[in-house]
Design a protein around this motif. Structure first.
Motif, PDB file in Angstrom:
ATOM      1  N   GLN A   3     -17.678 -31.285  -8.350  1.00 47.68           N
ATOM      2  CA  GLN A   3     -18.453 -31.780  -7.228  1.00 47.68           C
ATOM      3  C   GLN A   3     -17.529 -31.786  -6.006  1.00 47.68           C
ATOM      4  N   PRO A   4     -17.998 -31.547  -4.828  1.00 44.80           N
ATOM      5  CA  PRO A   4     -19.388 -31.405  -4.419  1.00 44.80           C
ATOM      6  C   PRO A   4     -19.924 -29.974  -4.508  1.00 44.80           C
ATOM      7  N   TRP A   5     -19.128 -29.049  -5.078  1.00 48.69           N
ATOM      8  CA  TRP A   5     -19.550 -27.642  -5.155  1.00 48.69           C
ATOM      9  C   TRP A   5     -20.779 -27.455  -6.041  1.00 48.69           C
ATOM     10  N   ALA A   6     -20.904 -28.234  -7.104  1.00 50.49           N
ATOM     11  CA  ALA A   6     -22.074 -28.110  -7.978  1.00 50.49           C
ATOM     12  C   ALA A   6     -23.353 -28.441  -7.206  1.00 50.49           C
ATOM     13  N   ASN A   7     -23.334 -29.546  -6.460  1.00 46.02           N
ATOM     14  CA  ASN A   7     -24.506 -29.891  -5.643  1.00 46.02           C
ATOM     15  C   ASN A   7     -24.759 -28.836  -4.571  1.00 46.02           C
ATOM     16  N   ALA A   8     -23.697 -28.337  -3.957  1.00 46.64           N
ATOM     17  CA  ALA A   8     -23.857 -27.311  -2.922  1.00 46.64           C
ATOM     18  C   ALA A   8     -24.549 -26.073  -3.491  1.00 46.64           C
ATOM     19  N   THR A   9     -24.216 -25.721  -4.720  1.00 47.86           N
ATOM     20  CA  THR A   9     -24.844 -24.562  -5.361  1.00 47.86           C
ATOM     21  C   THR A   9     -26.338 -24.789  -5.529  1.00 47.86           C
ATOM     22  N   LEU A  10     -26.715 -25.986  -5.932  1.00 41.53           N
ATOM     23  CA  LEU A  10     -28.138 -26.275  -6.121  1.00 41.53           C
ATOM     24  C   LEU A  10     -28.876 -26.447  -4.794  1.00 41.53           C
ATOM     25  N   LEU A  11     -28.126 -26.598  -3.708  1.00 40.69           N
ATOM     26  CA  LEU A  11     -28.722 -26.693  -2.378  1.00 40.69           C
ATOM     27  C   LEU A  11     -28.693 -25.358  -1.633  1.00 40.69           C
ATOM     28  N   GLY A  12     -28.275 -24.290  -2.330  1.00 41.42           N
ATOM     29  CA  GLY A  12     -28.352 -22.968  -1.724  1.00 41.42           C
ATOM     30  C   GLY A  12     -27.050 -22.224  -1.524  1.00 41.42           C
ATOM     31  N   LYS A  13     -25.924 -22.767  -1.965  1.00 40.61           N
ATOM     32  CA  LYS A  13     -24.656 -22.030  -1.898  1.00 40.61           C
ATOM     33  C   LYS A  13     -24.837 -20.756  -2.718  1.00 40.61           C
ATOM     34  N   ASP A  14     -24.706 -19.600  -2.073  1.00 40.01           N
ATOM     35  CA  ASP A  14     -25.088 -18.350  -2.736  1.00 40.01           C
ATOM     36  C   ASP A  14     -23.925 -17.506  -3.248  1.00 40.01           C
ATOM     37  N   VAL A  15     -22.709 -17.994  -3.096  1.00 39.42           N
ATOM     38  CA  VAL A  15     -21.530 -17.299  -3.632  1.00 39.42           C
ATOM     39  C   VAL A  15     -20.613 -18.323  -4.280  1.00 39.42           C
ATOM     40  N   GLU A  16     -20.127 -17.981  -5.448  1.00 39.72           N
ATOM     41  CA  GLU A  16     -19.110 -18.778  -6.137  1.00 39.72           C
ATOM     42  C   GLU A  16     -17.857 -17.923  -6.191  1.00 39.72           C
ATOM     43  N   ASN A  17     -16.771 -18.406  -5.616  1.00 40.38           N
ATOM     44  CA  ASN A  17     -15.520 -17.658  -5.534  1.00 40.38           C
ATOM     45  C   ASN A  17     -14.715 -17.825  -6.811  1.00 40.38           C
ATOM     46  N   ARG A  18     -14.257 -16.725  -7.373  1.00 43.81           N
ATOM     47  CA  ARG A  18     -13.564 -16.712  -8.660  1.00 43.81           C
ATOM     48  C   ARG A  18     -12.302 -15.871  -8.598  1.00 43.81           C
ATOM     49  N   SER A  19     -11.407 -16.148  -9.508  1.00 47.12           N
ATOM     50  CA  SER A  19     -10.198 -15.339  -9.626  1.00 47.12           C
ATOM     51  C   SER A  19     -10.355 -14.241 -10.678  1.00 47.12           C
ATOM     52  N   ARG A  20     -11.421 -14.320 -11.478  1.00 46.53           N
ATOM     53  CA  ARG A  20     -11.618 -13.299 -12.516  1.00 46.53           C
ATOM     54  C   ARG A  20     -13.054 -12.786 -12.512  1.00 46.53           C
ATOM     55  N   TYR A  21     -13.218 -11.611 -13.085  1.00 46.08           N
ATOM     56  CA  TYR A  21     -14.515 -10.949 -13.163  1.00 46.08           C
ATOM     57  C   TYR A  21     -15.401 -11.640 -14.198  1.00 46.08           C
ATOM     58  N   PHE A  22     -16.704 -11.739 -13.903  1.00 48.98           N
ATOM     59  CA  PHE A  22     -17.700 -12.248 -14.851  1.00 48.98           C
ATOM     60  C   PHE A  22     -18.656 -11.116 -15.183  1.00 48.98           C
ATOM     61  N   GLY A  23     -18.806 -10.798 -16.461  1.00 55.12           N
ATOM     62  CA  GLY A  23     -19.707  -9.743 -16.891  1.00 55.12           C
ATOM     63  C   GLY A  23     -21.132 -10.219 -17.093  1.00 55.12           C
ATOM     64  N   HIS A  24     -21.316 -11.525 -17.259  1.00 53.23           N
ATOM     65  CA  HIS A  24     -22.656 -12.071 -17.511  1.00 53.23           C
ATOM     66  C   HIS A  24     -23.537 -11.904 -16.287  1.00 53.23           C
ATOM     67  N   ARG A  25     -24.807 -11.522 -16.518  1.00 56.24           N
ATOM     68  CA  ARG A  25     -25.817 -11.498 -15.475  1.00 56.24           C
ATOM     69  C   ARG A  25     -27.028 -12.250 -16.008  1.00 56.24           C
ATOM     70  N   GLY A  26     -27.683 -12.979 -15.154  1.00 63.38           N
ATOM     71  CA  GLY A  26     -28.861 -13.720 -15.576  1.00 63.38           C
ATOM     72  C   GLY A  26     -28.689 -15.204 -15.342  1.00 63.38           C
ATOM     73  N   LEU A  27     -29.481 -16.005 -16.037  1.00 64.08           N
ATOM     74  CA  LEU A  27     -29.498 -17.449 -15.830  1.00 64.08           C
ATOM     75  C   LEU A  27     -28.213 -18.112 -16.320  1.00 64.08           C
ATOM     76  N   LEU A  28     -27.767 -19.093 -15.545  1.00 61.18           N
ATOM     77  CA  LEU A  28     -26.618 -19.930 -15.894  1.00 61.18           C
ATOM     78  C   LEU A  28     -26.984 -21.374 -15.617  1.00 61.18           C
ATOM     79  N   LEU A  29     -26.740 -22.238 -16.568  1.00 61.16           N
ATOM     80  CA  LEU A  29     -26.871 -23.665 -16.300  1.00 61.16           C
ATOM     81  C   LEU A  29     -25.637 -24.119 -15.530  1.00 61.16           C
TER      82      LEU A  29
END
Length: 142
Positions: A3-29
């Motif tokens: 937090q507060p990034w989790a709430n920001a994501t649910l309020l419309g934050k449309d990019v999550e910055n990462r240091s590694r690649y994610f292969g998963h596509r689709g729904l994420l809780l």
């Protein structure tokens, strides 16, 4: 996700910055960490968001992970981050669900969230499966 990034994501934050690649596509809780990113309170984009109840150690919503890219024009994209997860369709669960997190994507028993998902979500999933879930510490870099 801290937090507060989790709430920001649910309020419309449309990019999550990462240091590694994610292969998963689709729904994420979205799982909110038991830790708070106090430095984020000074971030102008966080300050601009409406006040929201901050809880810790719960599944609180879901998003669609659309892509994992190296460049994004989103206001949420951090140039110093190698990878940007492109997120869409944020939605809150009807109530938070206590859940222990993990440092990686992890699975959650369907019975924990089945009745709490937004209407129409289950028909988007393959039969007998649930989305993989984002953990607390992995998503704390935003």
């Amino acid at each position: 996700m801290r937090q507060p990034w989790a709430n920001a994501t649910l309020l419309g934050k449309d990019v999550e910055n990462r240091s590694r690649y994610f292969g998963h596509r689709g729904l994420l809780l979205i799982h909110d960490s038991t830790h708070f990113d106090y430095g984020a309170r000074r971030h102008p984009r966080i300050k601009a968001l409406p006040d929201n109840e901050v809880i810790f150690g719960h599944l609180i919503g879901l998003v669609t992970l659309v892509d994992c890219v190296t460049e994004s024009n989103s206001q949420w994209a951090d140039r110093s981050a190698r990878w940007k997860l492109i997120l869409a369709n944020p939605a809150r669960l009807s109530r938070p669900v206590p859940c222990l997190g993990s440092l990686n994507l992890f699975e959650v028993a369907e019975r924990l969230v089945r009745d709490l998902l937004p209407p129409g979500t289950l028909h988007e999933l393959p039969p007998g499966t649930l989305p993989l879930h984002v953990s607390q510490s992995v998503m704390s870099e935003s």
